[in-house]
Design a protein around this motif. Sequence first.
Motif, PDB file in Angstrom:
ATOM      1  N   LEU A 309     -39.315 -50.396 -62.136  1.00 17.81           N
ATOM      2  CA  LEU A 309     -40.361 -50.441 -61.354  1.00 17.81           C
ATOM      3  C   LEU A 309     -40.699 -50.789 -60.162  1.00 17.81           C
ATOM      4  O   LEU A 309     -40.587 -51.814 -59.347  1.00 17.81           O
ATOM      5  N   PRO A 310     -40.874 -49.071 -59.306  1.00 15.36           N
ATOM      6  CA  PRO A 310     -40.483 -49.430 -57.456  1.00 15.36           C
ATOM      7  C   PRO A 310     -41.923 -50.067 -56.859  1.00 15.36           C
ATOM      8  O   PRO A 310     -42.933 -49.879 -57.795  1.00 15.36           O
ATOM      9  N   LEU A 311     -40.967 -51.151 -56.272  1.00 16.08           N
ATOM     10  CA  LEU A 311     -41.748 -52.327 -56.350  1.00 16.08           C
ATOM     11  C   LEU A 311     -41.801 -51.549 -54.308  1.00 16.08           C
ATOM     12  O   LEU A 311     -43.308 -51.643 -53.593  1.00 16.08           O
ATOM     13  N   ILE A 351     -37.414 -50.008 -53.194  1.00 18.63           N
ATOM     14  CA  ILE A 351     -37.443 -50.229 -51.980  1.00 18.63           C
ATOM     15  C   ILE A 351     -37.812 -50.184 -50.381  1.00 18.63           C
ATOM     16  O   ILE A 351     -36.096 -48.822 -50.946  1.00 18.63           O
ATOM     17  N   ILE A 352     -39.293 -49.892 -49.902  1.00 20.72           N
ATOM     18  CA  ILE A 352     -37.940 -49.074 -48.570  1.00 20.72           C
ATOM     19  C   ILE A 352     -38.161 -49.595 -46.852  1.00 20.72           C
ATOM     20  O   ILE A 352     -39.861 -50.735 -47.232  1.00 20.72           O
ATOM     21  N   VAL A 353     -37.456 -49.211 -46.419  1.00 20.12           N
ATOM     22  CA  VAL A 353     -37.568 -50.167 -45.094  1.00 20.12           C
ATOM     23  C   VAL A 353     -37.605 -49.732 -43.940  1.00 20.12           C
ATOM     24  O   VAL A 353     -37.455 -48.818 -43.841  1.00 20.12           O
ATOM     25  N   THR A 380     -32.843 -49.018 -51.839  1.00 20.15           N
ATOM     26  CA  THR A 380     -33.307 -49.499 -51.491  1.00 20.15           C
ATOM     27  C   THR A 380     -32.767 -48.512 -49.891  1.00 20.15           C
ATOM     28  O   THR A 380     -31.997 -48.135 -49.842  1.00 20.15           O
ATOM     29  N   PHE A 381     -33.653 -48.001 -49.407  1.00 18.76           N
ATOM     30  CA  PHE A 381     -34.015 -46.998 -48.668  1.00 18.76           C
ATOM     31  C   PHE A 381     -34.571 -46.762 -46.856  1.00 18.76           C
ATOM     32  O   PHE A 381     -36.002 -48.003 -47.190  1.00 18.76           O
ATOM     33  N   ILE A 382     -33.863 -46.391 -45.813  1.00 18.68           N
ATOM     34  CA  ILE A 382     -34.280 -46.625 -44.850  1.00 18.68           C
ATOM     35  C   ILE A 382     -35.706 -45.169 -45.056  1.00 18.68           C
ATOM     36  O   ILE A 382     -35.682 -44.848 -45.752  1.00 18.68           O
TER      37      ILE A 382
HETATM   38  N1  5AD Z   1     -38.791 -42.700 -46.969  1.00 21.51           N
HETATM   39  C1  5AD Z   1     -37.794 -43.107 -47.856  1.00 21.51           C
HETATM   40  N2  5AD Z   1     -37.712 -43.734 -49.014  1.00 21.51           N
HETATM   41  C2  5AD Z   1     -38.605 -42.495 -49.882  1.00 21.51           C
HETATM   42  N3  5AD Z   1     -39.244 -42.683 -50.877  1.00 21.51           N
HETATM   43  C3  5AD Z   1     -40.433 -41.791 -51.259  1.00 21.51           C
HETATM   44  N4  5AD Z   1     -40.690 -41.397 -49.810  1.00 21.51           N
HETATM   45  C4  5AD Z   1     -39.973 -41.694 -48.854  1.00 21.51           C
HETATM   46  C5  5AD Z   1     -39.534 -41.916 -47.651  1.00 21.51           C
HETATM   47  N5  5AD Z   1     -40.448 -41.078 -46.909  1.00 21.51           N
HETATM   48  C6  5AD Z   1     -38.040 -43.643 -52.097  1.00 21.51           C
HETATM   49  C7  5AD Z   1     -38.979 -44.061 -52.492  1.00 21.51           C
HETATM   50  C8  5AD Z   1     -39.338 -43.963 -53.939  1.00 21.51           C
HETATM   51  C9  5AD Z   1     -37.711 -42.985 -54.307  1.00 21.51           C
HETATM   52  C10 5AD Z   1     -37.632 -42.155 -55.098  1.00 21.51           C
HETATM   53  O1  5AD Z   1     -37.945 -42.395 -52.387  1.00 21.51           O
HETATM   54  O2  5AD Z   1     -39.132 -45.411 -52.882  1.00 21.51           O
HETATM   55  O3  5AD Z   1     -39.797 -44.666 -54.784  1.00 21.51           O
END
Ligand code: 5AD
Length: 485
Positions: A309-311, A351-353, A380-382
């Motif tokens: 469940l993407p937050l 989660i995107i930071v 967790t993604f930047i």
């Molecule tokens: N930058 C970072 N993360 C991203 N995601 C999607 N687009 C971006 C972006 N521009 C992440 C989201 C999504 C997952 C598949 O990739 O968290 O749920």
Amino acid sequence: MYYIDEELKQNILSEAPSDEPARQLFFIEECRKILSERAEELKRHLTCCVNTFGCQMNAKDSEKLLGILTQIGYVPVETEDADFVLYNTCTVREHANVRVYGRLGVLKHSKDKNPDMIIALCGCMMQEEQVVEKIRKSYRHVNIIFGTHNVYMLAELLFDYLCTGINRTEILKGTDRIVEELPSERKYPFKCGINIMYGCNNFCSYCIVPYVRGRERSRRREDILREIRNVAAQGVIEVMLLGQNVNSYGLDFKEGDPNRISFPELLEEVSKVKGIERVRFMTPHPKDFSDELLETIAKNPKIARHIHLPLQSGNTEILRRMNRKYTKESYLELVDKIHEKLPDVAITTDIIVGFPGETESDVDDTIDVVKKAAFDNAFTFIYSKRTGTPAASFENQVSEEEVKKNFDKLLKVVQETARKQSEKMTGKIDKVLVESVNEQDSSLMTGRLSNNMLVHFPGDESLIGSFVDVSLDECKGFYFMGHIV
Ligand code: 5AD
Ligand code: SF4
């Protein structure tokens, strides 16, 4: 090389059927003829290597691409010194693109050594005009380029290249077409992904997916069920239903169309297919997660006890600017409801930071949600700025240094929470679908619980593809060590 003369090519083309998939099956056969002659000349098999970047959707497309290539006569290998090398690319974050350019540089050397080598690129990155321009200009050793809407055309494009030796680019801007029934080479004999819909209509402001994958198109329920019946007959016992936003499955069919069934109804039907023991799905959007879906999961033990469940963010203002259409509070309410109705379900998230304008206090809101929701795992993604998305032109892009600090702070909490959640299962006995021999220790087998947790335990290869009851002895964070009971 292989090239045939123009007259012969025109003769073959004039015989090609115009309907799909008959047209592609025709080109598969024509490619097979040309390449088998070449293999005879070389006195060896021709090999292919398909490398996949990105998500489950791409993994599924790669199985189709590999299916076409093996039907043509290529023998799949793991290494990139093959005669046909294909990268199925991702562009969700800039980093994925950088990796592809780097590896294309390396491939140039392999191609210098093997003039028979054909290099092809497809996938999301190819739907970006500036990318294709750059590759055609600076990476001329790439022979075939196609996009996300014409994966099924690989054989036709290869045929053209084999005839002419001229590099070929074919990108469609969009499509309403879904081509079914082409060969597919599955990675695992006992589980596979099943596309239920393509594209996305949500336009989250940071995300490039709607631009490269197009608008939502659901597959007809009968087509989905037929594919599942087929794979089940071949031994598949677990399927994962794939879509960018599975909750909106079917909504693109008109009222009154028998295909217009809801996602929970589809889940029910899939779980009834003979031989299917476990059904997963990816990904639901929190904004339209229905009570009907919760009830369907609750009463159907075949549906996996896992909800991704993407937050994205736990701060309501950031969520508004991300165009996510829910708030911190409504997300937490949904999580509470899931925990209450489905106490054994694991909830994971993305989660995107570093979204533009995000402050440390906004990240604290995200951390608060991580703690309250008690996620079983979180990716967790930047934040990565994607040209063409609304967020790329937002002000206050966050400095690298600040992002790093916030990212580390969040990651620590994510890991602590995930460990605490996992530890709760210690001592329990649960069903594992055995997937493979453990990569580090060949006396161990590796499998997954219904809630997606990885488990390693002593066993042998004969167990692969079957369910066994395993005692979860020791929690190691994101996996368990156990033994068969
Ligand atoms: N930058 C970072 N993360 C991203 N995601 C999607 N687009 C971006 C972006 N521009 C992440 C989201 C999504 C997952 C598949 O990739 O968290 O749920
Ligand atoms: Fe991207 Fe949002 Fe669609 Fe997911 S729902 S693919 S994050 S636009």
